[in-house]
Design an enzyme around this catalytic site. Structure first.
Site, PDB file in Angstrom:
ATOM      1  N   SER A 181      71.304  42.308 104.440  1.00 37.71           N
ATOM      2  CA  SER A 181      72.242  43.081 105.261  1.00 37.71           C
ATOM      3  C   SER A 181      73.615  43.071 104.609  1.00 37.71           C
ATOM      4  O   SER A 181      73.970  42.141 103.872  1.00 37.71           O
ATOM      5  CB  SER A 181      72.353  42.468 106.664  1.00 37.71           C
ATOM      6  OG  SER A 181      73.448  43.009 107.381  1.00 37.71           O
ATOM      7  N   TYR A 194      73.465  35.576 112.733  1.00 38.12           N
ATOM      8  CA  TYR A 194      72.705  36.620 112.040  1.00 38.12           C
ATOM      9  C   TYR A 194      73.178  36.754 110.589  1.00 38.12           C
ATOM     10  O   TYR A 194      72.364  36.795 109.652  1.00 38.12           O
ATOM     11  CB  TYR A 194      72.875  37.943 112.778  1.00 38.12           C
ATOM     12  CG  TYR A 194      72.298  39.153 112.077  1.00 38.12           C
ATOM     13  CD1 TYR A 194      70.941  39.455 112.158  1.00 38.12           C
ATOM     14  CD2 TYR A 194      73.120  40.021 111.339  1.00 38.12           C
ATOM     15  CE1 TYR A 194      70.411  40.579 111.532  1.00 38.12           C
ATOM     16  CE2 TYR A 194      72.606  41.144 110.712  1.00 38.12           C
ATOM     17  CZ  TYR A 194      71.248  41.419 110.805  1.00 38.12           C
ATOM     18  OH  TYR A 194      70.728  42.522 110.184  1.00 38.12           O
TER      19      TYR A 194
END
Length: 289
Positions: A181, A194
């Site tokens: 990500s 995350y």
């Protein structure tokens, strides 16, 4: 205005109540399939396993892999309608396809998934570790131990479990592709746990690439930015869903179909001298050095 800008302006604020979210409930639907894509048989004869393959980026990757000639197994959590729709589309393209419900957090289920895929398809050549969850918190002090455990167990532990299970079935020329990500590189003040898992995925990719290089098995990652997937309305409030991606240099969110060609590239012979790397698909959200 191109098709990506057009659909971006059509997206209004809405939410879903459960992660990782359902594509069936999205309106408008994400662009999973780009009609302008020209396939060239780059994955003919290959078998791919894609986690989170029922929807979003995973669905888009599954469709392009099928168009490139690969048989495709998709792992998913509990979004049966999405999984069934994806398998139906893959079969329409003309390849063998099957879906498997499983829990990334459970090592035994990860082992069974790989065993079942090899049994059903006869082999495994490409593992795409794509499944994941995220739970934003405005205050880091509100991130509970249970949330941290769930996020890490799903996003990075499961990736390691699946890779361990898959490696004995992979051979020279085969590949592992991990979904990282943009948050692994620029951080996120509301997605701290995350982002930490995505940073771990980046380090895992680089390290596993070195470990498997003597076997000529390549390991790479794709680091998406703001992409219109079920995870977004399942994560954020309606107002953030509506404005998602506007902060990027291209001033819009990306679509799953804009990510999928990178996964084809990394799985094919076009990338035989690339391992341990990340391809950034983020609309200029983060520009690395």
């Amino acid at each position: 205005m191109d098709k990506f800008e057009k659909i971006d302006k059509e997206i209004k604020g809405y939410t879903q109540s459960k992660q990782p979210g359902s594509e069936r409930e999205m309106d408008p639907k994400p662009i999973a399939e780009d009609e302008d894509y020209q396939a060239g048989g780059k994955l003919k004869g290959k078998v791919a396993l894609i986690t989170g393959g029922d929807s979003g980026i995973g669905r888009a990757v599954a469709i392009l892999y099928a168009k490139e000639g690969a048989d495709v197994a998709i792992g998913y959590y509990d979004e049966t309608d999405d999984a069934d729709n994806t398998v139906k589309r893959l079969e329409e393209i003309g390849v063998k396809a099957k879906s498997y419900a499983f829990d990334l957090k459970d090592v035994e289920q990860c082992k069974k998934l790989v065993t079942d895929v090899v049994t059903d398809f006869g082999k495994l050549n490409i593992l795409v570790n794509n499944g994941g969850v995220q739970f934003p918190q405005e205050d880091f002090l509100d991130v509970t131990p249970e949330q941290i455990q769930t996020t890490f167990s799903t996003n990075i532990f499961g990736m390691m479990y699946l890779s361990q299970a898959a490696i004995p079935h992979l051979s020279e020329g085969d590949t592992i592709i991990n979904t990282s990500s943009v948050t692994a590189y620029r951080g996120s003040d509301t997605l701290i746990d995350y982002s930490a898992t995505k940073g771990a995925i980046t380090a895992f990719t680089r390290s596993l690439a070195q470990h498997l290089a003597p076997k000529k098995i390549r390991v790479n990652s794709v680091a998406p930015g703001p992409i219109y997937t079920p995870l977004i309305p399942a994560t954020f409030p309606a107002e953030k869903v509506e404005k998602h991606g506007q902060e990027t240099a291209l001033e819009r969110r990306g679509q799953p179909s804009e990510n999928a060609p990178a996964y084809v590239f990394l799985a094919s012979k076009d990338s035989t001298y690339i391992t341990g790397q990340a391809i950034h698909i983020n609309g200029g959200d983060y520009i690395s050095s």
